[in-house]
Design a protein around this motif. Sequence first.
Motif, PDB file in Angstrom:
ATOM      1  N   THR A  97       4.946 -13.888 -22.113  1.00  0.00           N
ATOM      2  CA  THR A  97       4.892 -14.605 -20.839  1.00  0.00           C
ATOM      3  C   THR A  97       5.154 -16.090 -21.079  1.00  0.00           C
ATOM      4  O   THR A  97       4.509 -16.689 -21.953  1.00  0.00           O
ATOM      5  CB  THR A  97       3.503 -14.447 -20.179  1.00  0.00           C
ATOM      6  OG1 THR A  97       3.233 -13.064 -19.963  1.00  0.00           O
ATOM      7  CG2 THR A  97       3.432 -15.195 -18.854  1.00  0.00           C
ATOM      8  N   PRO A  98       6.077 -16.717 -20.353  1.00  0.00           N
ATOM      9  CA  PRO A  98       6.323 -18.151 -20.531  1.00  0.00           C
ATOM     10  C   PRO A  98       5.051 -18.963 -20.277  1.00  0.00           C
ATOM     11  O   PRO A  98       4.236 -18.608 -19.414  1.00  0.00           O
ATOM     12  CB  PRO A  98       7.386 -18.465 -19.469  1.00  0.00           C
ATOM     13  CG  PRO A  98       8.049 -17.147 -19.194  1.00  0.00           C
ATOM     14  CD  PRO A  98       6.963 -16.118 -19.344  1.00  0.00           C
ATOM     15  N   ALA A 100       4.684 -21.678 -18.779  1.00  0.00           N
ATOM     16  CA  ALA A 100       4.638 -22.193 -17.407  1.00  0.00           C
ATOM     17  C   ALA A 100       4.147 -21.167 -16.400  1.00  0.00           C
ATOM     18  O   ALA A 100       3.774 -21.515 -15.274  1.00  0.00           O
ATOM     19  CB  ALA A 100       6.028 -22.694 -16.989  1.00  0.00           C
ATOM     20  N   GLU A 101       4.127 -19.896 -16.801  1.00  0.00           N
ATOM     21  CA  GLU A 101       3.678 -18.828 -15.913  1.00  0.00           C
ATOM     22  C   GLU A 101       2.375 -18.171 -16.385  1.00  0.00           C
ATOM     23  O   GLU A 101       1.876 -17.244 -15.751  1.00  0.00           O
ATOM     24  CB  GLU A 101       4.772 -17.758 -15.820  1.00  0.00           C
ATOM     25  CG  GLU A 101       6.091 -18.281 -15.281  1.00  0.00           C
ATOM     26  CD  GLU A 101       7.192 -17.239 -15.341  1.00  0.00           C
ATOM     27  OE1 GLU A 101       6.881 -16.050 -15.574  1.00  0.00           O
ATOM     28  OE2 GLU A 101       8.373 -17.611 -15.163  1.00  0.00           O
ATOM     29  N   MET A 102       1.822 -18.661 -17.483  1.00  0.00           N
ATOM     30  CA  MET A 102       0.661 -18.017 -18.098  1.00  0.00           C
ATOM     31  C   MET A 102      -0.637 -18.543 -17.509  1.00  0.00           C
ATOM     32  O   MET A 102      -0.764 -19.739 -17.211  1.00  0.00           O
ATOM     33  CB  MET A 102       0.698 -18.241 -19.616  1.00  0.00           C
ATOM     34  CG  MET A 102      -0.464 -17.628 -20.383  1.00  0.00           C
ATOM     35  SD  MET A 102      -0.195 -17.669 -22.170  1.00  0.00           S
ATOM     36  CE  MET A 102       0.840 -16.215 -22.377  1.00  0.00           C
ATOM     37  N   SER A 103      -1.612 -17.655 -17.372  1.00  0.00           N
ATOM     38  CA  SER A 103      -2.935 -18.079 -16.906  1.00  0.00           C
ATOM     39  C   SER A 103      -3.665 -18.812 -18.026  1.00  0.00           C
ATOM     40  O   SER A 103      -3.378 -18.616 -19.217  1.00  0.00           O
ATOM     41  CB  SER A 103      -3.753 -16.868 -16.467  1.00  0.00           C
ATOM     42  OG  SER A 103      -4.136 -16.081 -17.590  1.00  0.00           O
ATOM     43  N   ASP A 106      -5.386 -16.318 -20.431  1.00  0.00           N
ATOM     44  CA  ASP A 106      -4.522 -15.688 -21.417  1.00  0.00           C
ATOM     45  C   ASP A 106      -4.097 -16.678 -22.501  1.00  0.00           C
ATOM     46  O   ASP A 106      -3.979 -16.318 -23.676  1.00  0.00           O
ATOM     47  CB  ASP A 106      -3.281 -15.105 -20.741  1.00  0.00           C
ATOM     48  CG  ASP A 106      -3.593 -13.842 -19.952  1.00  0.00           C
ATOM     49  OD1 ASP A 106      -4.697 -13.288 -20.136  1.00  0.00           O
ATOM     50  OD2 ASP A 106      -2.735 -13.412 -19.155  1.00  0.00           O
TER      51      ASP A 106
END
Length: 250
Positions: A97-98, A100-103, A106
């Motif tokens: 997951t990039p 910039a898109e990761m929680s 995580d």
Amino acid sequence: MLLRDKNAIVYGAGGIGRAVALVFAREGATVHLASRTQKRLDAVAEEIRSAGGTVHTAQLDALDEAAVDAHADAVAAESGSIDVSINLISVGDVQGTPLAEMSLRDFEQPIHSAVRTTFLTSRAAARYMLRQRSGVLLTFGGAGDPMHDYFIGGFQVALASVDMLRRQLAAELGPHGIRVVGLKTGGVPETIPADFPGRDALVESLVQPTMLGRTATLEDVGNAAAFAASDRAGAITASELNITCGAIVD
């Protein structure tokens, strides 16, 4: 045998933990294997015993401070020393997951797990090594170049954090005869599940930058760990063994 009469604690009975435990036992160490999963503990212990080695097992969570300390106390009381300790637990990282898109959860999971468990397991062993004025702490992973073609999440940040912890431990414990050595790989494809999405492409990305045209194997990691833990590496501390097959140049 490189580790004859040594007591070695290995945290983690998965792929790399298993490999290191098997080589430690082959080299004469009494292996104290600790993991959260009893099934894995039993399987690795059976392999070691079948090969003529000596192993004791304990089911514990290396994130549990009290459990880690109690286990180290028991090993020292029953065996008389703690000569080697290495933390090889799975950090539960999320990859693919990039950033910039990761929680946040995580991203920080591997950092929390790697730093906390390395600190707790190293501290537990170091308390006894200080009394002995001898011992070896081994860490796994180190700083490397960012990956351009794969989203690795917080995993590399976790390894870099452990690397800094290794350096500080070496500085503080060195005057007491305790060595701290890191093992740095560029990835070990044998640990990647066969059904992992994009496995072939990931493996190729690990092999491509190497100078030897291959990555380190589990056997390579085990052999390097045994050497680093042995008296033959007695002048090595505050350093890493680079077993990246040339993927990372020191």
